[in-house]
Design an enzyme around this catalytic site. Sequence first.
Site, PDB file in Angstrom:
ATOM      1  N   THR A 212       1.219  -1.234   0.013  1.00 17.05           N
ATOM      2  CA  THR A 212      -0.381   0.238   0.549  1.00 17.05           C
ATOM      3  C   THR A 212       1.106   1.295  -0.153  1.00 17.05           C
ATOM      4  O   THR A 212       1.690   0.877   1.092  1.00 17.05           O
ATOM      5  CB  THR A 212      -0.898  -0.409   1.510  1.00 17.05           C
ATOM      6  OG1 THR A 212      -2.263   0.698   0.797  1.00 17.05           O
ATOM      7  CG2 THR A 212      -0.521   0.840   2.583  1.00 17.05           C
TER       8      THR A 212
ATOM      9  N   CYS B  27      -3.576   7.527   7.487  1.00 16.38           N
ATOM     10  CA  CYS B  27      -4.187   6.047   7.586  1.00 16.38           C
ATOM     11  C   CYS B  27      -2.754   5.215   8.385  1.00 16.38           C
ATOM     12  O   CYS B  27      -1.494   5.023   8.565  1.00 16.38           O
ATOM     13  CB  CYS B  27      -4.110   6.453   6.863  1.00 16.38           C
ATOM     14  SG  CYS B  27      -5.956   7.084   5.740  1.00 16.38           S
TER      15      CYS B  27
ATOM     16  N   HIS C 232      -5.206  -0.785   4.505  1.00 17.97           N
ATOM     17  CA  HIS C 232      -5.072   0.090   5.117  1.00 17.97           C
ATOM     18  C   HIS C 232      -5.733   1.690   5.588  1.00 17.97           C
ATOM     19  O   HIS C 232      -7.154   1.425   4.564  1.00 17.97           O
ATOM     20  CB  HIS C 232      -4.688   0.856   3.238  1.00 17.97           C
ATOM     21  CG  HIS C 232      -4.234   2.030   3.324  1.00 17.97           C
ATOM     22  ND1 HIS C 232      -3.409   2.591   2.354  1.00 17.97           N
ATOM     23  CD2 HIS C 232      -4.583   3.602   3.774  1.00 17.97           C
ATOM     24  CE1 HIS C 232      -2.660   4.084   2.444  1.00 17.97           C
ATOM     25  NE2 HIS C 232      -3.616   4.471   3.374  1.00 17.97           N
TER      26      HIS C 232
END
Lengths: 210, 162
Positions: free
Chosen positions: B22, B28, B45
């Site tokens: 990711t 995040c 994620h």
Amino acid sequence: MENELNQDQKDALREIVSIGAGNAATALSQMLNKKINIEVPKVNFSTIEKAVELFGDAEALVIAIYLQLLGDATGVILFPFFKKDACKLVGLLLGRVKQTNVLSDMEQSALKETMTIISGAYLSAMAKLLKMKFLVSSPALAEDMAGAIIDNILIETSKEADHVILVETEFTVVDEKILANFFFIPDMLSLGKILNAMGVGTNAEGKSSN
Amino acid sequence: MATIRVNMAQLAVVKSPDNIETRALGSCVGIVLYENYAKLGGLAHAMLPDGNNMKESLRNNPAKFVNSSIDMLLTQIIKLGADKRFIKAKIAGGANMFPNIIRDNSLSIGKRNVDAAKKKLKELEIPLIAEETGGSIGRTIILDTSTGKLKIRSIVHGVKEI
């Protein structure tokens, strides 16, 4: 907001943002004593998950100036610069050619203050027409991957909505080939207020995505 | 061999030799589960700690939240053939990209995401064996499913492995 904006709403938003951008371009032009071109604003409606893609390569290095919009509407104003553009712009602001591509504290500060002034010009033109009051926070600067800088903004938006509206206006300092993007990202509730103030708010204000 | 890309508010599980990545985690948090014997890995994620106090309609994607994404990741990796006893976790991200606006670290969403992930993993008795979290840097993470190593790429520190 459940549905994408209708054509009238998009046109209205583009119209009001164009007026703000025109005022901002004039301010920047006077500061730099250079000709500034502005493009027709783009109104991007996206799911939160896909919004990162609107900024291009998520891993691209950007220098971003971030301001919070406060007052009758809340949201975010963001200027993500590619490094070469930020350096050239700083060079123009301070009247010297930059030898390195690292921004000193003073250069960062110059960039932040300039973007605050530009945002002020942009917002005051819009506020006057909308008969609303807008304020901006003090500016913050981050230099990192575009995706990482944007996720913070998207997280805030995602608490209230599953979509985000990004109004993008591209500026060019013509002679210097400096490119800057101005992103206006109102909260969904504030977007409803803005559309209402323009008389196109029928399906925007207050309706949740249930 | 393919590298599966997980975007914001998504998750996926893969089997070696496929890898999973990711990109550009800011606040995040990226949560990785890995099972060393079956060579299976999963990655989520997640954006927010949980969906509490949020409208029902905004809570329909489990991958958006730390809590529900870990539950889902665990279910999916076991379904793919992982043995729960051997599953280990690594986490990355949870930065505060604008520390001068959000000064108090306890309020930053990144920190809250990291705390939520740790709490959830503990509840599920999944050992957290490595982390690379906090600060104000963006991170891209790539899980090598043949070794369980997590490669972390950032602009400031280049590439490192945990």
